[in-house]
Design a protein around this motif. Structure first.
Motif, PDB file in Angstrom:
ATOM      1  N   UNK A 190     -25.162 -10.439   7.839  1.00  0.00           N
ATOM      2  CA  UNK A 190     -24.806 -11.854   7.651  1.00  0.00           C
ATOM      3  C   UNK A 190     -23.385 -12.126   8.123  1.00  0.00           C
ATOM      4  N   UNK A 191     -22.425 -11.345   7.601  1.00  0.00           N
ATOM      5  CA  UNK A 191     -21.029 -11.603   7.946  1.00  0.00           C
ATOM      6  C   UNK A 191     -20.736 -11.276   9.405  1.00  0.00           C
ATOM      7  N   UNK A 192     -21.404 -10.276   9.936  1.00  0.00           N
ATOM      8  CA  UNK A 192     -21.238  -9.965  11.351  1.00  0.00           C
ATOM      9  C   UNK A 192     -21.754 -11.083  12.242  1.00  0.00           C
ATOM     10  N   UNK A 193     -22.911 -11.643  11.868  1.00  0.00           N
ATOM     11  CA  UNK A 193     -23.470 -12.757  12.637  1.00  0.00           C
ATOM     12  C   UNK A 193     -22.563 -13.976  12.582  1.00  0.00           C
ATOM     13  N   UNK A 194     -22.029 -14.257  11.370  1.00  0.00           N
ATOM     14  CA  UNK A 194     -21.118 -15.391  11.237  1.00  0.00           C
ATOM     15  C   UNK A 194     -19.850 -15.172  12.055  1.00  0.00           C
ATOM     16  N   UNK A 195     -19.323 -13.944  12.037  1.00  0.00           N
ATOM     17  CA  UNK A 195     -18.108 -13.657  12.804  1.00  0.00           C
ATOM     18  C   UNK A 195     -18.348 -13.856  14.293  1.00  0.00           C
ATOM     19  N   UNK A 241     -25.524  -3.471   1.490  1.00  0.00           N
ATOM     20  CA  UNK A 241     -24.445  -3.370   2.468  1.00  0.00           C
ATOM     21  C   UNK A 241     -24.926  -3.748   3.859  1.00  0.00           C
ATOM     22  N   UNK A 242     -26.145  -3.357   4.200  1.00  0.00           N
ATOM     23  CA  UNK A 242     -26.704  -3.724   5.504  1.00  0.00           C
ATOM     24  C   UNK A 242     -26.882  -5.236   5.616  1.00  0.00           C
ATOM     25  N   UNK A 243     -27.379  -5.855   4.535  1.00  0.00           N
ATOM     26  CA  UNK A 243     -27.556  -7.318   4.548  1.00  0.00           C
ATOM     27  C   UNK A 243     -26.207  -8.017   4.698  1.00  0.00           C
ATOM     28  N   UNK A 244     -25.174  -7.535   3.959  1.00  0.00           N
ATOM     29  CA  UNK A 244     -23.837  -8.142   4.060  1.00  0.00           C
ATOM     30  C   UNK A 244     -23.281  -7.994   5.470  1.00  0.00           C
ATOM     31  N   UNK A 245     -23.431  -6.794   6.041  1.00  0.00           N
ATOM     32  CA  UNK A 245     -22.912  -6.566   7.390  1.00  0.00           C
ATOM     33  C   UNK A 245     -23.619  -7.452   8.408  1.00  0.00           C
TER      34      UNK A 245
END
Length: 552
Positions: free
Chosen positions: A88-93, A82-86
């Motif tokens: 990656x997707x947070x950086x992309x956002x 979950x930390x990795x997803x947050x």
């Protein structure tokens, strides 16, 4: 005393199972990615999307394996995922909302990323560019032919009797001029060495006229309009049509202009927005108005009138049929008729042709192909051709009352034949042939030469037997460019801007010459005016003088 190692029951089997599942997941991931890149179930235009889906599913499977079989406490593993997803997707956002944006895609959907702080190049160009004085005198009358409309003066997408020298290594083309132009996918129309195109410059659509042999700007006309769409990019798509001393143009949002060839001044009192004029305000097609005006003469009530025929819009929200074609008086800009009944218009240019001894206008629409009476617009025949994707390739009359239709998105080509049914016309059943894996032309057009058809099939040059639809060969990945025929050769404009001279040989694919002409995405059609090759993309235009046989 000797130490004794105690192994908990099941530890070895769990370790073995963990690695077995890892290799199973790895094999499944490899299979997904391989399938996405090689399957014939999708065209190249969708292969990138299939690959992205495969990558996403692969990451989900890897994350699932790590959570369930990773070897430490499950809640710790889930937290890491979950930390990795947050992250990656947070950086992309953050990146896409603040710093970068997608400014288009290639024909196979590879995104074009740019910094938001970088202005689009067309905004740097003047919207009232200064007129320039030509540096070369016009050629003697008759030496330089005309290329008066989309795909040539006769609309055949080929030119005969030029006599080009095929060896570009020994006799390289000579660059005459190169200059920046505004955005858009319009090609050139050329009459009397005046090369007319359309460009997007800032918030204005421009019709611009250049001197053929030195690129001097002779005049420009502008309308306040800007069409922008991240897949297809910015600006006008259609190519001008020149008839006599008049230029007719279609803008991306539906603005129809009638201008003088010599000065660019309006022939009419004002421009006409054909969508507004036909009760379709704002209903322009998803990828913009792309049809070039069709101009012809017709006898009505004892008078001969010159009409300008254009396609109309679409309404994806309502299932009701709309008018798909409209005709305007070339002298006044007043609407003469509107006709058709389809859910949406197409992206092709209407053509005037003769089938079953009947002169008619053929239109490729969103879900059908129709033939129309040139004087009234009345529908003479209909061929249902219903699928969800854009139809951009021109219909091609091939003799024998036959019409070749092609499109991409895994639909392919179909050869239909018209016949008389009493005093009416209809499409003969069954069709002559239909091939879902032949001539998937997407937004390019084909060349018909000596019983064979040459076109970009999903980005790869293909030769097909016209009579049977069977493939002779498929080779040369030029991606989503364009093809034009000249004598017994093909000029292939690749999507990356390079130009290739290819033999129109049904036995094998042979490249004869190569020219590093343009250097960015090129969806514009090449234009051959005798020995002069005019090319452009969304950033620059260039003109080459091609060598002729015998050193001419």
């Amino acid at each position: 005393m000797t130490a004794t190692t105690v192994t908990r029951p099941g530890t070895s089997s769990r370790s073995t199972w963990r690695w077995v599942t890892f290799f199973l997941v790895a094999a499944l991931i490899a299979g997904l990615c391989y399938y996405a890149r090689t399957t014939e179930m999708v065209d190249d235009s969708f292969r990138m999307m299939a690959t992205l889906v495969a990558i996403f599913l692969s990451l989900v499977m890897l994350g699932g394996w790590f959570v369930f079989f990773g070897g430490s406490r499950w809640w710790a593993r889930l937290g890491l995922v979950l930390l990795a997803c947050a992250t990656v997707f947070g950086s992309l956002f953050i990146a896409f909302s603040q710093f970068i944006e997608v400014r288009g895609v290639s024909g196979d959907w590879v995104p074009e990323i740019a910094l938001k702080s970088t202005p689009k190049k067309d905004y740097s160009l003047p919207t009232d560019p200064p007129v320039e004085t030509p540096t070369v005198a016009p050629a003697p009358a008759g030496e330089v032919p005309d290329f008066a409309r989309f795909l040539g003066s006769n609309g055949s997408n080929r030119l005969d009797g030029v006599g080009l020298e095929p060896d570009w290594e020994k006799h390289p083309p000579k660059q005459l001029w190169r200059k920046p132009v505004g955005a858009g996918w319009s090609a050139f129309a050329v009459v009397k060495e005046r090369a007319v195109t359309q460009e997007q410059r800032g918030k204005f659509e421009l019709v611009t006229c250049y001197n053929l042999r030195d690129g001097a700007l002779l005049w420009s006309h502008k309308d306040e309009a800007r069409f922008s769409e991240f897949q297809g990019g910015d600006g006008p798509r259609a190519t001008p049509t020149i008839v006599g001393d008049k230029v007719f143009t279609m803008g991306a949002t539906g603005i129809l202009n009638g201008l003088t060839l010599d000065t660019g001044k309006s022939v009419w009192k004002e421009s006409v927005n054909v969508l507004d004029d036909n009760g379709q305000k704002g209903l322009f097609p998803m990828w913009a108005k792309s049809d070039s005006p069709l101009v012809y003469h017709v006898k009505t009530g004892g008078d001969v009138r010159q009409l300008v025929v254009v396609t109309l819009g679409e309404d994806m929200k309502e299932p009701k049929a709309l008018a798909t074609l409209a005709a305007y008086d070339a002298l006044t800009g007043e609407r003469f008729w509107a006709t058709g009944a389809d859910k949406r218009a197409g992206y092709t240019t209407p053509i005037e042709t003769r089938l079953c001894d009947t002169t008619q206008i053929v239109s490729v629409n969103g879900t059908s192909v129709t033939g129309h009476d040139p004087a009234t617009g009345g529908v003479l025949w209909t061929f249902p051709w219903d699928n969800a994707w854009a139809k951009c390739s021109q219909p091609v009359p091939v003799g024998g009352d036959r019409l070749l239709l092609s499109m991409g998105y895994h639909v392919g080509a179909v050869l239909i034949q018209l016949e008389r049914d009493g005093d009416k016309l209809k499409v003969k059943e069954p069709v002559v042939w239909q091939k879902p894996r032949s001539l998937r032309t997407t937004f390019s057009n084909v060349v018909v030469y000596q019983g064979y058809v040459y076109g970009l099939d999903d980005g790869v040059l293909q030769c097909v037997n016209l009579e049977t639809g069977e493939q002779k060969w498929r080779a040369g990945r030029y991606r989503y460019g364009q093809v034009f025929g000249v004598d017994d050769m093909l000029i292939v404009q690749a999507e990356d801007g390079k130009v290739f001279l290819v033999a129109a040989d049904p036995e094998k694919h042979r490249e004869l010459g190569e020219l590093d002409a343009l250097h960015s995405k090129t969806w514009n059609n090449p234009v051959l005016v005798g020995r002069y090759l005019l090319l452009r993309d969304a950033e620059e235009a260039v003109c080459y003088e091609l060598p002729l046989k015998g050193g001419k």
